[in-house]
Every structure is written in structure tokens, then in C-alpha cells.
Design an enzyme around this catalytic site. Structure first.
Site: not given
Length: 210
Positions: A123, A160
Site C-alpha cells: 500500500s 501510512k
């Protein structure tokens, strides 16, 4: 007896000053003069200023012991950074586990400020963080908007990019195949900021935990 070439003398002065600086006792110009037997203090000062021009030393103005080693000339110590578990970069996983072992990494930061995590998933591939990479994290409870963080949501951790939107927080991936995690600000705990990424193509040089 012939005179010592200026270059050789300057090299000896540099080694003398460097040793004193690493010992934590920076010398004054007069101490350099006395150590090398110069008749005038100006001779020692000229050698020191030449070392500054060459980039081997730096100088803080107005201080008697103002010479210091520039960052590039200062040895970077080796730290034992704990590898504390895995972080799912595509989905949230269990929170940080007990250390798997330690990585010997060069850093000027104290060991207590650092930990390392192994990444799973793609990701964050757009930020150059790939599946299996080791991220080095500086422990901190806050982060600036746009920084890559290790965040704890409930009992699960993820890597993230942080975005703040009023009273909500977005934990954004760097891969369009993954969704942004949106939660209330009070539901997120910042564990640290990602400051380095390491990729090992073969054996991971892990020092076993005691």
C-alpha cells in the site's frame, strides 16, 4: 635540521584537534601553539583557519574553544535498533509485538528514540516502501501533516501518510489499489515517524534478542 612541510604539520594539527574534540576537550589556539612549539600563536591560528577552509574543521565565532568537527567529519555511531514486529502496509494488523531482535544501524539519534518494523503489503509502494522492507521509526507522539507515520488505531498498527481533516484523521496509502483509513482524531495514536527505509536482498543481519 630541515623544516617540516606545512602540509604535514597541518595534518598533525588536524589529528591533534580531532582527537581532543572526540575526547570532549576542544583545544584553544594557544594550546595548539604550545603542543606544536610554534613561536607565535598566529602560526597556530593560520593552520587552524586553513583547516576550516578545507572543510576539515568548523568554527563557532567568538569562542576560545570554538573549533569543532563538521557533521561529515564526525563518526556516526552504531546503534542497536529493536525490530519490534511487523506492520501490515495494506491492512491493519496486530499492534507492535515483542522484539524479534536488533539491527545494527548507524545513527546519531539515541537508541531509545528508535525502533524498526518489517512491512508487509504494497500500500506504500508509491513512497518507495515495499513489501518486506524494514522501516526505521523515530518515536514521537505527534507528526506534521503529510508525514509518513506508524499509527495505532485501536489495537492495530499501520504505516501510512498522515492527513489531518479537522477532527478527523486520514491515513492514506501510496497505492491507488488501497483505501484511505478515515477515523476520528482521538482514535489514532501516533507511534512515530518513518525516517529511513532499509531493503535487504538476502540475509537480514538480525542480532538475536536476549
Amino acid at each position: 635540521m630541515g623544516r617540516t612541510p606545512a602540509g604535514q604539520t597541518r595534518k598533525r594539527i588536524y589529528e591533534f584537534v580531532r582527537r581532543r574534540l572526540l575526547e570532549g576537550t576542544p583545544p584553544t589556539v594557544r594550546e595548539v601553539q604550545q603542543a606544536f612549539g610554534f613561536r607565535a600563536v598566529q602560526t597556530a591560528r593560520e593552520h587552524l583557519e586553513a583547516l576550516v577552509r578545507e572543510g576539515l574543521l568548523a568554527k563557532a565565532p567568538g569562542r576560545a574553544r570554538g573549533y569543532y568537527l563538521p557533521p561529515a567529519a564526525t563518526p556516526v555511531p552504531t546503534r542497536l535498533v529493536p525490530l519490534v514486529g511487523r506492520v501490515q502496509a495494506g491492512q491493519l494488523t496486530a499492534a507492535i509485538e515483542s522484539p524479534e531482535g536488533y539491527l545494527a544501524l548507524r545513527s546519531r539519534r539515541p537508541e531509545r528514540e528508535l525502533f524498526a518494523l518489517r512491512v508487509r503489503g504494497d500500500s506504500m509502494s508509491g513512497a518507495g516502501i515495499l513489501d518486506g522492507d524494514i522501516v526505521v521509526v523515530r518515536r514521537q507522539r505527534t507528526a506534521e501533516d503529510g508525514e509518513i507515520v506508524v499509527a495505532l488505531v485501536g489495537d492495530e498498527a499501520t504505516v501510512k501518510r498522515l492527513r489531518r481533516r479537522g477532527r478527523r484523521v486520514e491515513l492514506r496509502p501510496e497505492n491507488p489499489a488501497f483505501d484511505t483509513i478515515v477515523v476520528a482524531a482521538e482514535e489514532v495514536t501516533i507511534l512515530g515517524k518513518v525516517i529511513e527505509v532499509h531493503r535487504y536482498l538476502e540475509h537480514l543481519p538480525l542480532i538475536p534478542a536476549p
